[in-house]
Design a protein around this motif. Structure first.
Motif, PDB file in Angstrom:
ATOM      1  N   GLU A  59      32.652  37.831  41.628  1.00  0.00           N
ATOM      2  CA  GLU A  59      32.065  38.623  42.903  1.00  0.00           C
ATOM      3  C   GLU A  59      32.936  40.051  42.437  1.00  0.00           C
ATOM      4  O   GLU A  59      34.026  39.939  42.262  1.00  0.00           O
ATOM      5  CB  GLU A  59      32.412  38.214  44.274  1.00  0.00           C
ATOM      6  CG  GLU A  59      32.473  39.181  45.331  1.00  0.00           C
ATOM      7  CD  GLU A  59      31.173  39.440  45.622  1.00  0.00           C
ATOM      8  OE1 GLU A  59      30.648  40.539  45.967  1.00  0.00           O
ATOM      9  OE2 GLU A  59      30.067  38.582  45.135  1.00  0.00           O
ATOM     10  N   PRO A  60      32.476  41.238  42.329  1.00  0.00           N
ATOM     11  CA  PRO A  60      33.088  42.313  41.993  1.00  0.00           C
ATOM     12  C   PRO A  60      34.257  42.655  42.907  1.00  0.00           C
ATOM     13  O   PRO A  60      34.061  42.586  44.521  1.00  0.00           O
ATOM     14  CB  PRO A  60      31.922  43.585  41.703  1.00  0.00           C
ATOM     15  CG  PRO A  60      30.861  42.954  41.612  1.00  0.00           C
ATOM     16  CD  PRO A  60      30.974  41.464  42.324  1.00  0.00           C
ATOM     17  N   ARG A  61      35.053  43.576  42.490  1.00  0.00           N
ATOM     18  CA  ARG A  61      36.050  43.860  43.911  1.00  0.00           C
ATOM     19  C   ARG A  61      35.403  45.077  44.449  1.00  0.00           C
ATOM     20  O   ARG A  61      34.495  45.785  44.007  1.00  0.00           O
ATOM     21  CB  ARG A  61      37.407  44.342  42.904  1.00  0.00           C
ATOM     22  CG  ARG A  61      37.981  43.251  42.253  1.00  0.00           C
ATOM     23  CD  ARG A  61      39.315  43.751  41.848  1.00  0.00           C
ATOM     24  NE  ARG A  61      39.146  44.976  41.035  1.00  0.00           N
ATOM     25  CZ  ARG A  61      39.015  44.909  39.588  1.00  0.00           C
ATOM     26  NH1 ARG A  61      38.846  44.049  39.001  1.00  0.00           N
ATOM     27  NH2 ARG A  61      39.151  46.183  38.831  1.00  0.00           N
ATOM     28  N   PRO A  62      35.925  45.227  45.630  1.00  0.00           N
ATOM     29  CA  PRO A  62      35.217  46.390  46.498  1.00  0.00           C
ATOM     30  C   PRO A  62      35.262  47.821  45.948  1.00  0.00           C
ATOM     31  O   PRO A  62      34.522  48.430  46.152  1.00  0.00           O
ATOM     32  CB  PRO A  62      36.079  46.370  47.873  1.00  0.00           C
ATOM     33  CG  PRO A  62      36.818  44.830  48.035  1.00  0.00           C
ATOM     34  CD  PRO A  62      36.959  44.413  46.492  1.00  0.00           C
ATOM     35  N   GLU A  63      36.448  48.024  45.152  1.00  0.00           N
ATOM     36  CA  GLU A  63      36.433  49.414  44.610  1.00  0.00           C
ATOM     37  C   GLU A  63      35.531  49.516  43.567  1.00  0.00           C
ATOM     38  O   GLU A  63      34.913  50.694  43.129  1.00  0.00           O
ATOM     39  CB  GLU A  63      37.885  49.646  44.101  1.00  0.00           C
ATOM     40  CG  GLU A  63      38.499  48.440  43.032  1.00  0.00           C
ATOM     41  CD  GLU A  63      39.200  47.518  43.532  1.00  0.00           C
ATOM     42  OE1 GLU A  63      39.975  46.923  42.802  1.00  0.00           O
ATOM     43  OE2 GLU A  63      39.078  47.154  44.883  1.00  0.00           O
ATOM     44  N   VAL A  64      34.953  48.495  42.919  1.00  0.00           N
ATOM     45  CA  VAL A  64      33.974  48.710  42.240  1.00  0.00           C
ATOM     46  C   VAL A  64      32.634  49.206  42.816  1.00  0.00           C
ATOM     47  O   VAL A  64      31.825  49.954  42.268  1.00  0.00           O
ATOM     48  CB  VAL A  64      33.533  47.267  41.256  1.00  0.00           C
ATOM     49  CG1 VAL A  64      32.198  47.541  40.233  1.00  0.00           C
ATOM     50  CG2 VAL A  64      34.650  46.682  40.435  1.00  0.00           C
ATOM     51  N   TRP A  65      32.231  48.540  43.797  1.00  0.00           N
ATOM     52  CA  TRP A  65      30.998  49.072  44.701  1.00  0.00           C
ATOM     53  C   TRP A  65      31.155  50.710  45.108  1.00  0.00           C
ATOM     54  O   TRP A  65      30.311  51.297  44.816  1.00  0.00           O
ATOM     55  CB  TRP A  65      30.748  48.311  46.033  1.00  0.00           C
ATOM     56  CG  TRP A  65      30.411  46.923  45.584  1.00  0.00           C
ATOM     57  CD1 TRP A  65      30.915  45.660  45.900  1.00  0.00           C
ATOM     58  CD2 TRP A  65      29.121  46.638  45.085  1.00  0.00           C
ATOM     59  NE1 TRP A  65      30.396  44.869  45.470  1.00  0.00           N
ATOM     60  CE2 TRP A  65      29.082  45.159  45.174  1.00  0.00           C
ATOM     61  CE3 TRP A  65      27.834  47.157  44.562  1.00  0.00           C
ATOM     62  CZ2 TRP A  65      27.874  44.423  44.432  1.00  0.00           C
ATOM     63  CZ3 TRP A  65      26.759  46.750  43.958  1.00  0.00           C
ATOM     64  CH2 TRP A  65      27.021  45.339  44.130  1.00  0.00           C
ATOM     65  N   ASP A  66      32.491  50.884  45.201  1.00  0.00           N
ATOM     66  CA  ASP A  66      32.878  52.426  45.635  1.00  0.00           C
ATOM     67  C   ASP A  66      32.637  53.240  44.446  1.00  0.00           C
ATOM     68  O   ASP A  66      31.727  54.388  44.821  1.00  0.00           O
ATOM     69  CB  ASP A  66      34.336  52.546  46.175  1.00  0.00           C
ATOM     70  CG  ASP A  66      34.472  51.912  47.380  1.00  0.00           C
ATOM     71  OD1 ASP A  66      33.481  51.723  48.467  1.00  0.00           O
ATOM     72  OD2 ASP A  66      35.537  51.556  47.728  1.00  0.00           O
TER      73      ASP A  66
END
Length: 286
Positions: A59-66
């Motif tokens: 699961e990617p980290r939240p900052e990756v989605w940002d």
């Protein structure tokens, strides 16, 4: 039937799930009418599906989605599109002859082929790199992997056979002789096995006669025959095994001259010609 590279790449991308809706519909239509093409797609699914199962989902980290949203312009409201004023636009150029039509079908076909193979190569390379990383982690740092991916501990039992060499046993020797100047036989007794060996030294054989060896001990009611000494240089027998160690070591050993083949009665009938007692020649191992 033989399929082109485009068909093979299309089947691989379908198995990977990288096609758009129209292309997936095209593949599914081909699969419904062409059984061999369906077999080709299933073969790719088996090959790539096995690799995909060996790689756990991350699961990617939240900052990756940002970062992804910022890259495609979804993080902020999109600026309004400004069109040029029609009055300021330059007047159209007078074209006397229409431009020749450009055949873009080959360009589109080559572009789609290149994109398709590039996607397949990228995904398979990523899966292979993930497998290499997982194998290296299993070998050098298995504790970092999830419990299900850690290699099983194998216990191997190795049987090592060693040859036990028994320690040397004690040896006892007796000189059987008339006097100290003329030994006739040498008697050697092994302390562990109680086997004895008689070696002929100076005793000369007599025609029609045999030398017989006797054990004489005050613990026994009479002399016990140990057998006839043979005509060879060495005579070996295990008959002392029925006597205890003290009897064997402290007894007197005598040789009588008997009729050929030994005493017929089991009792010495001839004269005693040689005698001797055992002495320790080699001590037993400690």
């Amino acid at each position: 039937m033989a399929y082109s590279e485009d068909h093979i790449a299309l089947a691989a991308e379908y198995a990977l799930g990288t096609l758009d809706a129209d292309e997936r519909a095209q593949v599914e239509t081909m699969m419904s009418v062409d059984k061999e093409f369906m077999v080709l797609v299933e073969a790719w699914q088996q090959k790539l599906g096995g690799l995909n199962q060996m790689v756990g989902s991350v699961e990617p980290r939240p900052e990756v989605w940002d970062r992804i949203k910022a890259a495609i312009g979804h993080s902020e409201p999109q600026s309004p599109l400004l069109l040029p004023d029609a009055q300021s636009a330059p007047p159209p150029t007078d074209v006397s002859e229409p431009a020749a039509p450009v055949d873009t079908s080959k360009v589109i076909q080559l572009s789609a082929r290149a994109r398709r193979w590039r996607n397949v190569a990228t995904l398979t390379t990523a899966i292979a790199a993930a497998l290499v990383a997982m194998i290296a982690t299993q070998l050098f740092a298995p504790d970092r992997l999830p419990e299900g991916l850690r290699p099983k501990v194998r216990t191997q039992v190795v049987e090592v056979k060693t040859t036990v060499i028994p320690p040397p046993s004690g040896q006892y020797v007796a000189l059987l002789q008339k006097d100290s100047a003329s030994p006739a036989f040498i008697l050697t007794v092994d302390a562990t096995s109680k086997n004895f060996t008689v070696r002929r030294v100076g005793a000369a054989p007599e025609p029609g006669k045999s030398f017989e060896l006797w054990l004489v001990s005050d613990k026994l009611p009479g002399a016990r025959s140990l057998g006839v000494i043979g005509g060879d240089d060495f005579t070996t027998r295990p008959v002392l095994q029925s006597y205890d160690a003290d009897t064997v070591n402290e007894a007197t050993y005598a040789v009588t001259l008997e009729p050929e083949g030994g005493s017929p009665t089991g009792v010495a009938t001839g004269p005693v010609v040689f005698t001797g007692k055992l002495i320790e020649a080699v001590p037993p191992a400690r």
